[in-house]
Write a protein that holds these residues in place. Structure first.
Motif, PDB file in Angstrom:
ATOM      1  N   ASP A  78      50.622  16.873 126.498  1.00  0.00           N
ATOM      2  CA  ASP A  78      50.513  16.924 127.760  1.00  0.00           C
ATOM      3  C   ASP A  78      50.733  18.749 128.071  1.00  0.00           C
ATOM      4  N   GLN A  79      50.852  19.428 126.957  1.00  0.00           N
ATOM      5  CA  GLN A  79      50.714  20.785 127.103  1.00  0.00           C
ATOM      6  C   GLN A  79      49.494  21.454 126.811  1.00  0.00           C
ATOM      7  N   PRO A  80      49.369  22.729 127.012  1.00  0.00           N
ATOM      8  CA  PRO A  80      48.024  23.517 126.662  1.00  0.00           C
ATOM      9  C   PRO A  80      48.003  23.309 125.174  1.00  0.00           C
ATOM     10  N   SER A  81      46.880  23.306 124.597  1.00  0.00           N
ATOM     11  CA  SER A  81      46.643  23.349 122.796  1.00  0.00           C
ATOM     12  C   SER A  81      47.099  24.759 122.333  1.00  0.00           C
ATOM     13  N   PRO A  82      48.082  24.577 121.217  1.00  0.00           N
ATOM     14  CA  PRO A  82      48.697  25.851 120.781  1.00  0.00           C
ATOM     15  C   PRO A  82      47.732  26.990 120.085  1.00  0.00           C
ATOM     16  N   VAL A  83      46.274  26.382 119.928  1.00  0.00           N
ATOM     17  CA  VAL A  83      45.233  27.249 119.414  1.00  0.00           C
ATOM     18  C   VAL A  83      44.165  27.285 120.328  1.00  0.00           C
ATOM     19  N   PRO A  84      43.497  28.411 120.466  1.00  0.00           N
ATOM     20  CA  PRO A  84      42.379  28.776 121.339  1.00  0.00           C
ATOM     21  C   PRO A  84      41.178  27.806 120.777  1.00  0.00           C
ATOM     22  N   PRO A  85      40.398  27.512 121.952  1.00  0.00           N
ATOM     23  CA  PRO A  85      38.963  26.704 121.647  1.00  0.00           C
ATOM     24  C   PRO A  85      38.299  27.739 120.556  1.00  0.00           C
ATOM     25  N   GLY A  86      37.614  26.818 119.654  1.00  0.00           N
ATOM     26  CA  GLY A  86      36.559  27.432 118.787  1.00  0.00           C
ATOM     27  C   GLY A  86      35.501  26.579 118.510  1.00  0.00           C
ATOM     28  N   ARG A  87      34.412  27.331 117.859  1.00  0.00           N
ATOM     29  CA  ARG A  87      33.312  26.441 117.441  1.00  0.00           C
ATOM     30  C   ARG A  87      33.604  25.383 116.677  1.00  0.00           C
ATOM     31  N   ASN A  88      34.540  25.386 115.781  1.00  0.00           N
ATOM     32  CA  ASN A  88      34.852  24.288 115.029  1.00  0.00           C
ATOM     33  C   ASN A  88      35.814  23.539 115.711  1.00  0.00           C
ATOM     34  N   PRO A  89      35.770  21.929 115.656  1.00  0.00           N
ATOM     35  CA  PRO A  89      36.772  21.373 116.254  1.00  0.00           C
ATOM     36  C   PRO A  89      37.862  21.293 115.732  1.00  0.00           C
ATOM     37  N   VAL A  90      37.915  21.571 114.243  1.00  0.00           N
ATOM     38  CA  VAL A  90      39.062  21.228 113.608  1.00  0.00           C
ATOM     39  C   VAL A  90      39.761  22.608 113.480  1.00  0.00           C
ATOM     40  N   ARG A  91      41.105  22.869 113.867  1.00  0.00           N
ATOM     41  CA  ARG A  91      41.802  24.077 113.807  1.00  0.00           C
ATOM     42  C   ARG A  91      42.911  23.818 113.226  1.00  0.00           C
ATOM     43  N   TYR A  92      43.736  24.738 112.460  1.00  0.00           N
ATOM     44  CA  TYR A  92      45.088  24.960 111.718  1.00  0.00           C
ATOM     45  C   TYR A  92      46.169  25.442 112.729  1.00  0.00           C
ATOM     46  N   TYR A  93      47.219  25.140 112.649  1.00  0.00           N
ATOM     47  CA  TYR A  93      48.132  25.943 113.373  1.00  0.00           C
ATOM     48  C   TYR A  93      49.281  25.824 112.789  1.00  0.00           C
ATOM     49  N   ASP A  94      49.933  26.975 112.536  1.00  0.00           N
ATOM     50  CA  ASP A  94      51.533  27.046 111.955  1.00  0.00           C
ATOM     51  C   ASP A  94      52.332  27.185 112.875  1.00  0.00           C
TER      52      ASP A  94
END
Length: 96
Positions: A78-94
């Motif tokens: 229920d929070q904003p995504s910690p990564v910005p949107p991108g072309r690839n739907p799979v994103r990694y976040y440290d």
């Protein structure tokens, strides 16, 4: 959608890199907001089932849907995504 329906609709099949097998959590988002957090049990490689993409490697994420009261759930769902949107739907976040 129910929690089970969100999980079923989103846990696979994805084109995941080698890093995916070392990840502990997956966050599922909709319109920039995290709607579900999953604790990853395993990442299973599967054969591509899309016509014309045979031989392409895809993966399914298997895990437990997290609930309120857990650290990851409370920090991200229920929070904003910690990564910005991108072309690839799979994103990694440290996590910091």
């Amino acid at each position: 959608m129910s929690e089970a329906a969100v999980y079923e609709a989103n846990h696979g099949t994805w084109k995941l890199g080698p890093r995916a097998v070392d990840e502990q959590y997956a966050l599922l988002t909709f319109e920039g907001t995290v709607v579900q957090a999953i604790e990853i049990d395993r990442v299973e490689r599967v054969a591509e089932t899309v016509p014309g993409r045979e031989g392409s490697s895809r993966s399914v994420i298997h895990g437990k849907v997290l609930q309120p009261g857990g650290r990851v759930y409370d920090a991200y769902v229920d929070q904003p995504s910690p990564v910005p949107p991108g072309r690839n739907p799979v994103r990694y976040y440290d996590e910091p």
